[in-house]
Design a protein around this motif. Structure first.
Motif, short mmCIF file in Angstrom:
data_model
loop_
_atom_site.label_atom_id
_atom_site.label_comp_id
_atom_site.label_asym_id
_atom_site.label_seq_id
_atom_site.Cartn_x
_atom_site.Cartn_y
_atom_site.Cartn_z
N LEU A 49 -18.26 -4.16 -5.14
CA LEU A 49 -18.49 -4.55 -6.63
C LEU A 49 -19.77 -3.98 -7.02
CD1 LEU A 49 -16.78 -8.18 -6.56
CD2 LEU A 49 -15.97 -5.91 -6.90
N ALA A 50 -19.50 -3.41 -8.16
CA ALA A 50 -20.83 -2.80 -8.94
C ALA A 50 -21.17 -3.93 -9.92
CB ALA A 50 -20.37 -1.72 -9.70
N THR A 51 -22.52 -3.47 -10.56
CA THR A 51 -22.93 -4.39 -11.67
C THR A 51 -21.84 -4.47 -12.60
OG1 THR A 51 -25.08 -3.82 -10.99
CG2 THR A 51 -24.66 -4.80 -13.28
N GLY A 52 -21.74 -5.87 -12.80
CA GLY A 52 -20.74 -6.24 -14.08
C GLY A 52 -19.28 -6.48 -13.61
N GLN A 53 -18.97 -6.33 -12.25
CA GLN A 53 -17.65 -6.61 -11.75
C GLN A 53 -18.00 -8.02 -10.99
OE1 GLN A 53 -17.15 -2.84 -9.22
NE2 GLN A 53 -15.57 -2.11 -10.81
N TYR A 95 -20.73 -12.72 -9.81
CA TYR A 95 -21.09 -11.33 -9.76
C TYR A 95 -22.11 -11.09 -8.67
CZ TYR A 95 -18.77 -11.29 -14.61
OH TYR A 95 -18.08 -11.46 -15.73
N PRO A 96 -21.74 -10.45 -7.77
CA PRO A 96 -22.85 -10.32 -6.50
C PRO A 96 -23.90 -9.34 -6.96
CG PRO A 96 -20.71 -8.98 -5.97
CD PRO A 96 -20.38 -9.91 -7.46
N ASN A 97 -23.82 -8.40 -7.79
CA ASN A 97 -24.87 -7.59 -8.27
C ASN A 97 -25.21 -7.78 -9.77
OD1 ASN A 97 -25.19 -6.00 -5.81
ND2 ASN A 97 -23.00 -5.44 -5.92
N GLY A 98 -24.96 -8.97 -10.39
CA GLY A 98 -25.46 -9.28 -11.84
C GLY A 98 -24.28 -9.05 -12.81
N CYS A 99 -24.30 -9.63 -13.78
CA CYS A 99 -23.28 -9.41 -14.70
C CYS A 99 -23.47 -8.19 -15.69
CB CYS A 99 -23.14 -10.80 -15.73
SG CYS A 99 -24.55 -11.25 -16.29
N PHE A 100 -24.92 -8.05 -15.99
CA PHE A 100 -25.34 -6.58 -16.77
C PHE A 100 -26.34 -6.05 -15.84
CE2 PHE A 100 -24.02 -10.05 -19.95
CZ PHE A 100 -22.74 -9.27 -20.45
N HIS A 146 -29.65 -7.64 -14.73
CA HIS A 146 -29.56 -8.75 -13.86
C HIS A 146 -29.03 -8.03 -12.63
CE1 HIS A 146 -30.28 -11.10 -17.38
NE2 HIS A 146 -29.36 -10.69 -18.08
N LYS A 147 -29.02 -6.96 -12.35
CA LYS A 147 -28.52 -6.33 -11.15
C LYS A 147 -28.90 -6.80 -9.74
CE LYS A 147 -30.50 -1.57 -11.26
NZ LYS A 147 -30.35 -0.40 -11.14
N GLY A 148 -30.36 -7.49 -9.99
CA GLY A 148 -31.09 -7.85 -8.70
C GLY A 148 -30.81 -9.36 -8.30
#
Length: 387
Positions: free
Chosen positions: A46-50, A69-74, A77-79
């Motif tokens: 899952l990418a950021t936002g997924q 969201y495992p990699n952040g919603c935006f 916030h990907k960290g």
């Protein structure tokens, strides 16, 4: 105070046809556990936002999902891991308010990282998702503590505020005995005014006992208010009255006149047509109870009856009860020389001069002087000063 006590108090105030309901807010809580197996693999897919979405769970009559969201919603916030509570049934169940507490469980299934969101209103005007964009940083996830066997376990506690409406029922009160008014009612408004409250005053006048309502009498006349404050109380007189009814005695008045007085107080209108005799007696009653509007109506009814046969009585009535309109009409009638001469030659003039001489002052009729008065107006020659 219980609802039964409230209804009893309201009914005692005169409202007999009662229904009731109770609206109360209560909180309903439930928890949902979300386990994500193969977390490291999912976080790479899952990418950021997924996001992953939990199964549907229900709390307080509303359906919910947990969004992860495992990699952040935006991008910014990907960290971090982002978590949101989604109101899944809004289209069906509408707006609601909920408190959310989300925890990551450790390998012993105990909360190790917890965040809480206070009451939030889920609606189209705000958002149907509510949560944390930076719930926990990736570097703060401990493999041994949080990701045992590559599993991430989330505990979500949701508390929903629910409004309950309960119809309150109790044994119906006995129907009150209908008390007929002592005057003719005209129209629905008049009946509503009479029937709105239970009779709480009995008036003994002219050999009859008439029902009435304290608040209406007190609002209409300061004299009634003063008398009712001193009135004795009667108990259990029946006739639809409550258990503590004031008893008011009125002397020197005919019952029919008092009924006409009550009709004016309740309906703002005296009996029609207002005959001369009733107008005279009702004027006296209106002056007694300081009902100025009724007094003017009675004066106006008497104006058309002012003639040589009645002007003396009208003048005396106007003088005794301070009726400026009626007094002026009498004076204008007597301003005609022919009327004044005829009046002064009548027995009514002599009787008025004896019984109510002050009534003649506005007329300007001459008064007889006694010997002492004439003596005061005689000038003797020796009393005239020399010039």
């Amino acid at each position: 105070m219980s609802m039964g006590a409230v209804l009893s108090a309201v009914r005692a105030a005169g409202r007999q046809q009662l229904s009731a309901s109770i609206v109360a807010a209560r909180q309903v809580s439930a928890s949902h556990v979300l386990r994500i197996d193969g977390y490291s693999r999912i976080s790479k897919i899952l990418a950021t936002g997924q996001a992953t979405r939990s199964g549907t769970f229900s709390v307080g009559g509303h359906d919910w999902h947990i969004l992860h969201y495992p990699n952040g919603c935006f991008e910014q916030h990907k960290g971090s891991l982002s978590f949101f509570l989604e109101h899944a049934s809004h289209a069906k169940t509408g707006d609601t308010t909920a408190k959310v507490e989300l925890s990551i469980l450790d390998h012993a299934s105990k909360p190790s990282h917890t965040q809480t969101k206070a009451d939030y209103r889920f609606s189209n005007a705000t958002s149907l998702n509510w949560g944390w964009r930076d719930f926990i940083k990736h570097e703060d996830l401990d493999v041994e503590k949080h990701l045992k066997d590559d599993c991430l376990t989330i505990l979500c506690d949701v508390t929903v505020t629910v409004l309950d409406t309960e119809d309150h029922s109790e044994a119906a009160a006995p129907e009150p005995t209908v008390v007929e008014p002592p005057f003719g009612m005209r129209g629905q408004l008049a009946e509503f005014i009479w029937n709105k409250k239970e009779v709480d005053v009995h008036i003994e006048v002219g050999g009859e006992t008439l029902p009435a309502h304290r608040r209406i009498l007190e609002a209409a006349s300061p004299v009634f208010k003063a008398h009712l404050s001193l009135a004795s109380a009667t108990t259990g007189r029946g006739g639809g009255c409550n258990s503590n009814t004031a008893l008011l005695r009125v002397d020197d008045m005919d019952a029919e006149v008092f009924k006409a007085l009550l009709q004016f107080i309740y309906l703002d209108s005296p009996p029609r047509p207002l005959e001369k005799t009733m107008a005279e007696r009702l004027l006296v009653a209106a002056d007694r109870y300081e009902l100025e509007k009724l007094k003017l109506i009675c004066e106006a009814a008497l104006l058309q009856h002012v003639d040589l046969s009645s002007v003396a009585a009208a003048l005396a009535l106007a003088e005794r009860h301070h009726c400026s309109v009626l007094r002026t009409a009498c004076v204008q009638f007597l301003s005609s020389p022919g009327n004044l001469e005829a009046f002064m030659a009548s027995g009514d003039f002599a009787q008025l001069k004896t019984g109510c001489p002050s009534a003649l002052l506005p007329v300007g009729a001459p008064r007889e002087e006694d010997d002492a008065s004439r003596e005061r107006h005689v000038y003797h020659a020796q009393d005239i000063p020399c010039m």
